[in-house]
Enzyme design. Structure first.
Site, mmCIF file in Angstrom:
data_model
loop_
_atom_site.group_PDB
_atom_site.id
_atom_site.type_symbol
_atom_site.label_atom_id
_atom_site.label_comp_id
_atom_site.label_asym_id
_atom_site.label_seq_id
_atom_site.Cartn_x
_atom_site.Cartn_y
_atom_site.Cartn_z
ATOM 1 N N LYS A 1 0.804 -1.219 0.000
ATOM 2 C CA LYS A 1 0.000 0.000 0.000
ATOM 3 C C LYS A 1 0.840 1.274 0.000
ATOM 4 O O LYS A 1 0.511 2.243 -0.676
ATOM 5 C CB LYS A 1 -0.943 0.015 1.207
ATOM 6 C CG LYS A 1 -2.071 -0.981 1.053
ATOM 7 C CD LYS A 1 -3.193 -0.715 2.017
ATOM 8 C CE LYS A 1 -4.292 -1.744 1.788
ATOM 9 N NZ LYS A 1 -5.531 -1.392 2.481
ATOM 10 N N ARG B 1 -6.456 -7.781 -10.935
ATOM 11 C CA ARG B 1 -7.161 -9.004 -11.349
ATOM 12 C C ARG B 1 -8.571 -8.637 -11.772
ATOM 13 O O ARG B 1 -8.956 -7.473 -11.684
ATOM 14 C CB ARG B 1 -7.231 -9.973 -10.173
ATOM 15 C CG ARG B 1 -7.830 -9.268 -8.952
ATOM 16 C CD ARG B 1 -8.297 -10.190 -7.889
ATOM 17 N NE ARG B 1 -8.626 -9.466 -6.668
ATOM 18 C CZ ARG B 1 -9.810 -8.937 -6.392
ATOM 19 N NH1 ARG B 1 -10.782 -9.008 -7.278
ATOM 20 N NH2 ARG B 1 -10.034 -8.297 -5.261
ATOM 21 N N GLU C 1 -3.682 9.265 7.377
ATOM 22 C CA GLU C 1 -4.506 9.580 6.201
ATOM 23 C C GLU C 1 -5.685 10.415 6.631
ATOM 24 O O GLU C 1 -6.243 10.211 7.710
ATOM 25 C CB GLU C 1 -5.053 8.274 5.606
ATOM 26 C CG GLU C 1 -4.318 7.779 4.412
ATOM 27 C CD GLU C 1 -5.006 6.561 3.806
ATOM 28 O OE1 GLU C 1 -4.332 5.843 3.076
ATOM 29 O OE2 GLU C 1 -6.212 6.348 4.071
ATOM 30 N N HIS D 1 -16.880 -4.460 5.124
ATOM 31 C CA HIS D 1 -15.921 -4.267 4.032
ATOM 32 C C HIS D 1 -16.079 -5.274 2.906
ATOM 33 O O HIS D 1 -15.238 -5.367 2.022
ATOM 34 C CB HIS D 1 -14.479 -4.281 4.563
ATOM 35 C CG HIS D 1 -14.254 -3.242 5.611
ATOM 36 N ND1 HIS D 1 -14.181 -1.899 5.321
ATOM 37 C CD2 HIS D 1 -14.156 -3.340 6.965
ATOM 38 C CE1 HIS D 1 -14.012 -1.224 6.442
ATOM 39 N NE2 HIS D 1 -14.005 -2.059 7.459
#
Lengths: 168, 503, 503, 168
Positions: C116, C292, C200, C235
């Site tokens: 990330k 993907r 963040e 999620h």
């Protein structure tokens, strides 16, 4: 133990050599197959042979010895020839000849019966008319015959292969 | 606003109509005959009413019973589907009289298009091209010969009152004219009690191309382009596609305009189809109008992106069309195959019976409109169509590949179906190149009837499956007698086993 | 040209990939674990190979076994589907080494996007907007406080090595900053052995919007517009749609350009997805890239008219993209529902088991990608997703109505499914108006968990069905004892009866 | 003859008043329904009541007296209360209390067993952890108990409702 299995016009000798659950070795005539065979749905078999995946669907006839077997695009009539079948075949000459029995291969409704018991009919004469799904089919005698028995009447709903008229 | 629709039909089309009703928040009412109590349309509908014995003339064609149910259920509209009462002007009129909205055209439109000669006359008046021929029935032999010389050979002589090929003669040579007219007239007289015949130019390599139209009650009408329906067997459509591989944009626009003009000529409202006969040089002629939804309507829905049943309902409600001709586009390519319960290997004999097992095709670009389920018995009284399989893809080539893939995955046991025959069509050179007309099936008979070779091993697998099935059964029966567990228990038990030996 | 593809996956995605292979004339090779011998992908494939015990780390994640099968079967390419080895750089690299085409991105692209912080750095370099925050792991508390004041509260403190919510802290007030940093670091240390955290900006009403991209090996790349994936539970995406109700054409074009830029920044080839987090004011930030195919890819396929698996295969073959950005259009609206074997009434507990009965939705605008069948036992080892139900319609409103209709017709017994829960989502005001973010399910919990009232009569029908079933069984057993026929024979006999009395 | 049928928490008295093939009159408590009921697929009933079309799907439990019944959007647990059931209910006090039996409502795999036979466990202690489909569930005791018997071991695949541990 080997059993004879008739497919179309050919009769194959089939023998189970080894079996462990769904893995088995089977001989068909002189070919030996190592296969992984599993009934995945009722009457539907998944077979792996040399890793090739086959799907075979069986529909059992009432006598449990005749099957309609569908592979990808082909449909076969398959018959198990066991001792009982062989016995019957041996004395087939005595049985009622198919030609003497008028039947419709599919279910439907009797539209018209053109004969009465005792009638003499000529080869090619129509004996009975059956309708199914907007289409009428005429059933004829193949040789000169005498009407022996009429088992249905006009308007009757009939099954496939049900004997409708017996001639002699 | 329509709140409850009686669907005066059965099978896949009844379900197809009910699905759109459900999406619009409209309740649906099913009617069923004796043979149809367990039919899917009865199960899917909000309400269901019995309307009579199995033969359709005592149930699905029985106007009184259907009107009764509409009143009893409080349905404010009736959708006739296709077939049965869908092109019956008297039924449309009766609905009107009873204050029930008929989701279809007016009695006037239906009857105007129902009579072939009347329809032809109207089309000539509206400047829609018709097959060159006589507009009026001909009784005078001399006049007939003159007319034929004017049109040019070959011609087809047809009975005015006709249908089903009776009183029809093809004339190719001049010397056969007189005898052909005479025999056609005499056959027409016998068959229909009316010896009037008319003459039409005979199209040698005919294509059957039709245009979908939609027209509202306010004078607005659009066409939704063409459908190519030339793959036919005994005048029954087998495969349809859109766009037509024969078509070009100019001719498409011309024909579309004529289709709209044809509909307007009979004050049409609702969904309808203008059928044209088209020759290899793209000369096209009005053939007839079907004043109802067609079996093949889904390919138009897919390529144009419109729900035709919803449009029908909105038109019936008196709404204005929101579709504009210049906003309508064809996107990609769609093909429909009609799946019938019939035996292609046995002269396409109908094959009713109990569905033992069914696997439906899924995935990208596949639409399936069916109504049968496992354990369902297809009745002998009605049309043997089981379902419509529709695929879409960006190109025609890809659509054909997708149809092959879908047919491959579509399995029905217990009855015979047309699936293998349809798969062969998708592999026929003439179909793949798009180079076909209504003679396609006849011209390709040998190829289409040929079986896909299963191969020796594949055939042996069929033998082995039957062998194992039979011996497992025998073992199981023995096991039950002896109190032992049969070896046959592999079925479903594998998942529980700790380990399975593998080669 | 690829001739044979090994599909290193199971369930519906394996089938979905094989369908496209079949359309392209490419042979497919299935691999299966012990629990999957009877799975549909084994039956559908041209060839099938056993690769190990049921737990996925011994089979579907076993690189050696899969490579062995590829060699043994002569497969020239491997498609990983999604999940399992699809984002495993080592697997992509291994394929490369063995001379087998990996249908997916290069090891470099996968690993660049897999980390990330690395991905974030690359995106900043490529001028793709990222969530304001620190690009580097922070170990200095003072620096962290400075940074937070620069970014502005609220912020999220996240573990650099993290995942699964561990080492994550939301800070809303200035006075909580220090304690939050400390506890996040200590938790990160415990969980991952690495106390590095980064900061963040916290997005208050986040929307999860992602862009589908396709890039070939020749430097061409396009995006295929967005997918709105904000309906999530823990999620996990539950419902996806395209276009996003939040989007407008300008922002769409901007984000699309950034998505293409993001892909190019890692030399991407294949199909991939750029996930953005978007706030109510349409500020958007790069979140991560999925290297993907996504579960929700079909809604893009439907609205744009592209087969993404075929594009993947063509890219892997080294072909140039034929899709041009300015020719790609969104047409209509598509929604996907994920159907899970789980019990919504019981905290969404997985509900594996045997499928007793299944009725699949059909008709206009419905795509169904599934793999289960009657008698199939859903194994306990894998993801409980049964199928994806995708609908298309011209408008969003119509698409919602169509999804409701399709869910209504979709019946599975034997196990519990999420179908009733999904049907409730289609009826939730916030969903219907398109006014929702990732808090949707939480915010609407009461409404979504509420049961559709069945009504007293409906409940009595349930009682009656059980009553009749039971008594018929008892009667039948008695009948069998006494040699009498049970009255229970109504089953399937009705068709044979001459007449049935009716009220 | 009337039978008691329990649906959720309510027990209804159900009586068949009249039946002719698939047409029947049934009383449920004090309501009388004229219905047209037909099993159209195995375990799937189509019912018409006042012309409203209902589809009801039954899944039978092994004892043939418990059913899961699905209507359009609802799932019910239905139990047939016959003489045998009533008898059992009457002496329920003597039976093994549910709380004394640790089981998982769904099939899965035993991940961990945290106790041994003879262990004394406190209310709320986890006894066993079961996984199914990527999710682990912990099963606890509700009261202070002693572990009596452990019927499975770690790694075992288990059925739904199978007794895993007996406590006292």
């Amino acid at each position: 133990m080997s059993i004879e299995v008739k497919i179309d016009d050919h009769t194959a000798k089939v023998e189970l050599i080894k079996r462990e659950g769904n893995l088995m070795t089977v001989r068909v005539d002189d070919k030996v197959y190592d296969i992984d065979l599993m009934m995945v749905e009722n009457g539907v078999y998944s077979i792996l042979s040399d890793h090739i995946s086959y799907n075979v669907e069986l529909t059992e006839q009432e006598d449990q010895k005749h099957y309609n077997v569908n592979t990808l695009y082909n449909a076969y009539d398959v018959e198990i020839i066991d001792a009982e079948t062989r016995y019957k075949q041996g004395r087939k000459g005595d049985d009622v000849d198919d030609v003497k029995r008028i039947f419709s291969p599919m279910p439907g409704k009797v539209v018209k019966i053109l004969v009465e018991v005792g009638d003499e009919v000529k080869a090619g004469d129509t004996v009975i008319i059956v309708s199914a799904m907007k289409m009428e089919s005429e059933y004829k005698v193949q040789k000169d015959r005498v009407v022996k028995e009429i088992l249905v009447k006009e308007g009757d709903t009939i099954d496939g292969n049900q004997t409708l008229v017996v001639v002699e | 606003m329509i709140k409850k629709v009686l669907v005066a039909n059965r099978g896949e089309i009844a379900l197809r109509v009910m699905r759109s009703c459900r999406e619009m928040g409209i309740k649906s009412v099913a009617v069923f005959s004796e043979a149809d109590r367990s039919s899917m349309h009865v199960r899917y509908a909000d309400e269901a009413y019995f309307i009579g014995p199995s033969p359709s003339n005592e149930s699905y064609l029985n106007i009184e019973n259907i009107i009764d149910v509409a009143k009893q259920s409080g349905a404010d509209a009736i959708h006739p589907g296709y077939g049965f009462l869908s092109e019956n002007a008297a039924f449309s009129e009766r609905c009107e009289k009873e204050g029930i909205t008929f989701i279809g055209p007016s009695p006037f439109s239906i009857s105007s298009m129902g009579d072939k000669i009347k329809a032809r006359t109207r089309m000539i008046k509206a400047n829609v091209p018709v097959v060159p021929g006589t507009a009026e029935p001909i009784t005078d032999e001399k006049l007939a010969i003159e007319k034929i010389e004017e049109i040019g050979l070959p011609v087809m002589i047809k009975a005015s009152a006709g249908g089903g090929g009776k009183g029809m003669r093809l004339v190719k040579k001049k010397e056969d004219i007189v005898s052909a007219i005479r025999s056609a007239r005499s056959e027409a007289k016998t068959a229909f009690g009316d010896e009037a015949v008319y003459i039409e130019k005979y199209i040698e390599s005919p294509h059957h191309i039709e245009f979908q139209i939609l027209a509202d009650k306010h004078g607005n009408a659009v066409h939704l382009f063409e459908r190519e329906c030339s793959v036919q067997r005994r005048h029954q459509k087998v495969v349809e596609e859109t766009p037509s591989p024969l078509m070009n944009p100019e001719i498409r626009e011309e024909m579309g305009k004529y289709a709209v003009a044809a509909a307007k000529a009979v004050n049409y409202h609702g969904a309808g189809t203008i059928e044209f006969i088209v020759d290899n040089n793209l000369n096209y002629y009005f053939l007839e109008m079907n004043t109802r939804l067609q079996v093949e309507h889904p390919i138009t829905e897919r390529v144009v992106g419109v729900d035709l049943v919803k449009e029908q309902i909105k038109i019936a409600e008196g709404k204005e069309l929101t579709l504009k001709q210049d906003e309508l586009k064809q996107f990609g390519h769609a093909i429909e195959c009609r799946i019938y319960a019939e035996d292609p290997e046995n002269n396409f004999m109908p094959s009713p019976g109990v569905i033992k097992h069914i696997t439906e095709p899924l995935g990208l670009g596949v639409r399936h409109d069916g109504y049968v389920y496992e354990g369902y018995e297809i009745p002998i009284y009605y049309d043997p169509m089981i379902s419509k399989l529709i695929v879409w893809a960006k190109t025609r080539r890809e659509a054909i590949e997708r149809m092959k893939r879908a047919l491959y995955a579509y399995k029905i046991t217990g009855i015979k179906t047309s699936i293998p025959f349809l798969a062969r069509i998708m592999e026929a050179e003439d179909f793949i190149t798009g180079n076909y007309n209504t003679h396609f099936i006849e011209d390709n008979r040998d190829f289409l009837m040929q079986q896909e070779p299963c191969g020796e091993r594949c055939k042996d697998m069929a033998v082995i499956a039957a062998f194992v099935h039979y011996t497992d059964k025998v073992e199981k029966a023995k096991g039950a007698q002896n109190g032992k567990t049969a070896q046959a228990n592999a079925w479903k038990n594998f998942g529980r086993k700790k380990s399975i030996m593998r080669w």
